[in-house]
Write a protein that holds these residues in place. Structure first.
Motif, short mmCIF file in Angstrom:
data_model
loop_
_atom_site.label_atom_id
_atom_site.label_comp_id
_atom_site.label_asym_id
_atom_site.label_seq_id
_atom_site.Cartn_x
_atom_site.Cartn_y
_atom_site.Cartn_z
N HIS A 178 0.82 -1.23 0.00
CA HIS A 178 -0.14 0.10 -0.15
C HIS A 178 0.86 1.37 -0.07
CE1 HIS A 178 -4.13 -1.41 0.36
NE2 HIS A 178 -3.73 -2.37 0.80
N VAL A 179 1.94 1.15 0.86
CA VAL A 179 2.90 2.58 0.97
C VAL A 179 3.45 2.73 -0.54
CG1 VAL A 179 4.82 3.39 1.86
CG2 VAL A 179 3.14 2.30 3.34
N ALA A 180 4.02 1.39 -1.07
CA ALA A 180 4.59 1.51 -2.43
C ALA A 180 3.70 2.24 -3.51
CB ALA A 180 5.09 0.06 -2.81
N ARG A 181 2.43 1.71 -3.53
CA ARG A 181 1.54 2.31 -4.46
C ARG A 181 1.17 3.78 -4.18
NH1 ARG A 181 -0.27 -3.35 -4.21
NH2 ARG A 181 -1.25 -2.91 -2.34
N GLY A 182 1.25 4.08 -2.88
CA GLY A 182 1.02 5.45 -2.78
C GLY A 182 2.01 6.47 -3.08
N LEU A 183 3.63 5.88 -3.08
CA LEU A 183 4.47 6.80 -3.35
C LEU A 183 4.48 6.63 -5.03
CD1 LEU A 183 7.12 4.76 -0.95
CD2 LEU A 183 6.39 7.23 -1.09
N VAL A 184 4.13 5.58 -5.72
CA VAL A 184 4.14 5.98 -7.24
C VAL A 184 3.13 6.76 -7.59
CG1 VAL A 184 3.43 4.59 -9.11
CG2 VAL A 184 4.94 3.37 -7.58
N ALA A 185 1.97 6.94 -6.98
CA ALA A 185 0.89 7.86 -7.01
C ALA A 185 1.47 9.15 -6.83
CB ALA A 185 -0.51 7.61 -6.40
N ARG A 186 2.36 9.46 -5.96
CA ARG A 186 3.04 10.79 -5.45
C ARG A 186 4.12 11.02 -6.38
NH1 ARG A 186 -0.02 10.28 -0.84
NH2 ARG A 186 -0.10 11.83 0.47
N GLY A 187 4.55 10.18 -7.46
CA GLY A 187 5.38 10.58 -8.35
C GLY A 187 6.83 10.12 -7.73
N TRP A 188 6.95 8.90 -6.86
CA TRP A 188 8.04 8.44 -6.62
C TRP A 188 8.76 7.30 -7.49
CZ3 TRP A 188 10.99 8.71 -1.81
CH2 TRP A 188 10.66 9.75 -0.83
N ILE A 189 9.77 7.21 -7.75
CA ILE A 189 10.13 5.94 -8.49
C ILE A 189 10.43 5.01 -7.17
CG2 ILE A 189 12.36 4.82 -9.49
CD1 ILE A 189 12.81 7.49 -10.87
N VAL A 190 9.60 3.72 -7.44
CA VAL A 190 9.83 2.59 -6.43
C VAL A 190 10.44 1.53 -6.70
CG1 VAL A 190 8.38 0.98 -4.95
CG2 VAL A 190 7.52 3.53 -5.12
N ARG A 191 11.41 1.16 -5.96
CA ARG A 191 12.34 -0.03 -6.17
C ARG A 191 11.80 -1.07 -5.21
NH1 ARG A 191 17.86 2.62 -6.14
NH2 ARG A 191 17.95 3.65 -8.37
N ALA A 192 11.55 -2.49 -5.69
CA ALA A 192 11.32 -3.57 -4.54
C ALA A 192 11.82 -4.55 -4.89
CB ALA A 192 9.65 -4.03 -5.18
N LEU A 193 12.62 -4.72 -3.60
CA LEU A 193 13.45 -5.82 -3.63
C LEU A 193 12.57 -7.18 -3.30
CD1 LEU A 193 16.54 -6.66 -3.44
CD2 LEU A 193 16.47 -6.64 -1.03
N SER A 194 12.70 -8.25 -4.01
CA SER A 194 12.11 -9.68 -3.82
C SER A 194 12.95 -10.85 -4.26
CB SER A 194 10.84 -9.58 -4.88
OG SER A 194 10.20 -10.71 -4.69
N ARG A 195 12.49 -11.85 -3.68
CA ARG A 195 13.27 -13.10 -4.02
C ARG A 195 12.73 -13.90 -5.38
NH1 ARG A 195 12.34 -16.70 -0.34
NH2 ARG A 195 10.54 -15.24 0.85
N ASN A 196 11.63 -13.08 -5.56
CA ASN A 196 10.80 -13.85 -6.75
C ASN A 196 10.37 -12.52 -7.53
OD1 ASN A 196 10.70 -16.79 -6.01
ND2 ASN A 196 9.67 -15.77 -4.41
N ALA A 197 11.29 -11.85 -8.00
CA ALA A 197 11.06 -10.38 -8.63
C ALA A 197 10.30 -10.69 -10.09
CB ALA A 197 12.48 -9.85 -9.15
N ALA A 198 10.70 -11.65 -10.76
CA ALA A 198 9.86 -11.78 -12.08
C ALA A 198 8.56 -11.89 -12.00
CB ALA A 198 10.61 -12.79 -13.01
N PRO A 199 7.93 -12.82 -11.18
CA PRO A 199 6.38 -13.08 -11.13
C PRO A 199 5.73 -11.90 -10.23
CG PRO A 199 7.60 -14.68 -9.55
CD PRO A 199 8.63 -14.12 -10.44
#
Length: 345
Positions: A23-44
């Motif tokens: 939810h915070v990440a989607r809100g940051l995108v809506a506010r114009g941020w570039i959001v990087r998300a670290l994941s062990r399963n990035a492709a899916p």
């Protein structure tokens, strides 16, 4: 070739596939941020949320976190071990990696806080200045997490902690509402309520929690190096407010039965999630309420979605409404009026 610096601010979100992190990440995108998300399963994960810049890596790997945090001004630390397995062994190393990365790149750390830090000596009304004397293993680890963050802030790493009640909402992940009160995928016929009759309980609608965090980040320049706030959320004064509000949303009064604590205790040694639930039972045996006066003084208001609107979105997302499809998820939901589950009745 000259590489131009990012014009938009960059945030690294650890736990972007989870409830509060997503939810915070989607809100940051809506506010114009570039959001990087670290994941062990990035492709899916990228197929489910293409607006984020997904990076393959592990929060337990300090080099992965440091690499993903390059040029970030904010690191959202909303990550937990999957399935609560080895929680006590993995949580602090993950936080240490976040602190090291934030120190290296000059980023602020945002941590979703919990009420687990507090013991009965602080109840029933908890403020930001209440003493933290936890009575559970998880609470002691939470206190240690905040101690390390406070120490980091003294070395120049800005820290923001926002504490709220029990989460509910669309895509909320593991929470009491979805795993205790209702059964996902089935219309609401009965509610298993974990608390004692007449006992108040504090809830937090996840989009409101995210919006509160985002508004605080919007004013990062006004925050001290170590900032922490409590949310009021939805205060159900007697345990009936949430149940009655669910009834209004589904159009009938659901049956209410006690939560099977005996099953949780019996299966706890074999099921990590049940062990965690059993440890938190004390929060259902007495009223526990966080006050938001400090937050109101800083922001002027607390985002608050009307309870029936929040429950309708939550139940639809869980597949518990017969007549409504799963809703599109907003980036953040807020309201001007402070709504409570009890007053909505």
């Amino acid at each position: 070739m000259t590489i131009q610096p990012n014009i938009k601010p960059v945030a690294l979100v650890l736990g972007a596939t989870g409830g509060v992190g997503g939810h915070v990440a989607r809100g940051l995108v809506a506010r114009g941020w570039i959001v990087r998300a670290l994941s062990r399963n990035a492709a899916p994960a990228a197929k489910g949320e293409p607006r984020f810049h997904w990076i393959q890596g592990d929060a337990l790997n300090g080099r992965d976190v440091r690499r993903a945090a390059q040029d970030a001004s904010l690191i959202v630390h909303a990550v937990n071990p999957p399935g609560y397995r080895d929680w006590e062994k993995l949580v602090l190393p993950m936080l240490d990696n976040t602190i090291a990365a934030a120190h290296a790149v000059g980023a602020r750390i945002l941590l979703p806080g919990t009420v687990y830090n507090y013991g009965p000596d602080a109840f029933p009304i908890i403020t930001e200045e209440s003493q933290q004397n936890p009575v559970t293993r998880k609470g002691r680890i939470r206190v240690e997490m905040e101690r390390r963050l406070r120490a980091a802030s003294k070395e120049g790493v800005p820290v923001l902690i926002v504490r709220a009640g029990d989460y509910f909402g669309p895509r909320a992940g593991n929470n009491w509402f979805a795993q205790g009160l209702v059964k996902p995928g089935k219309p609401v016929a009965a509610i298993s309520y974990p608390g004692r009759p007449g006992m108040g309980h504090q809830w937090a609608y996840l989009p409101d929690v995210a919006e509160t965090m985002l508004r605080l980040i919007d004013r990062a320049g006004d925050l001290p190096l170590f900032a922490f706030f409590h949310m009021r959320g939805l205060w159900d004064q007697d345990g009936r407010g949430m149940i009655d509000a669910i009834g209004r949303v589904i159009g009938r009064r659901p049956k209410v039965r006690g939560f099977p604590w005996w099953l949780v205790r019996t299966a706890g040694p074999f099921v990590p999630l049940f062990r965690e639930l059993a440890e938190m039972r004390y929060l259902w045996r007495q009223p526990v309420r966080m006050e938001n006066g400090k937050l109101i003084a800083f922001l002027g208001e607390e985002p608050a979605t009307p309870v029936e609107e929040a429950l309708r979105a939550t139940l639809a997302d869980l597949g518990c409404l017969e007549w409504e499809p799963r809703p599109a998820l907003p980036s953040a939901v807020s309201g001007k009026d402070q709504a409570t589950a009890s007053s909505a009745g």
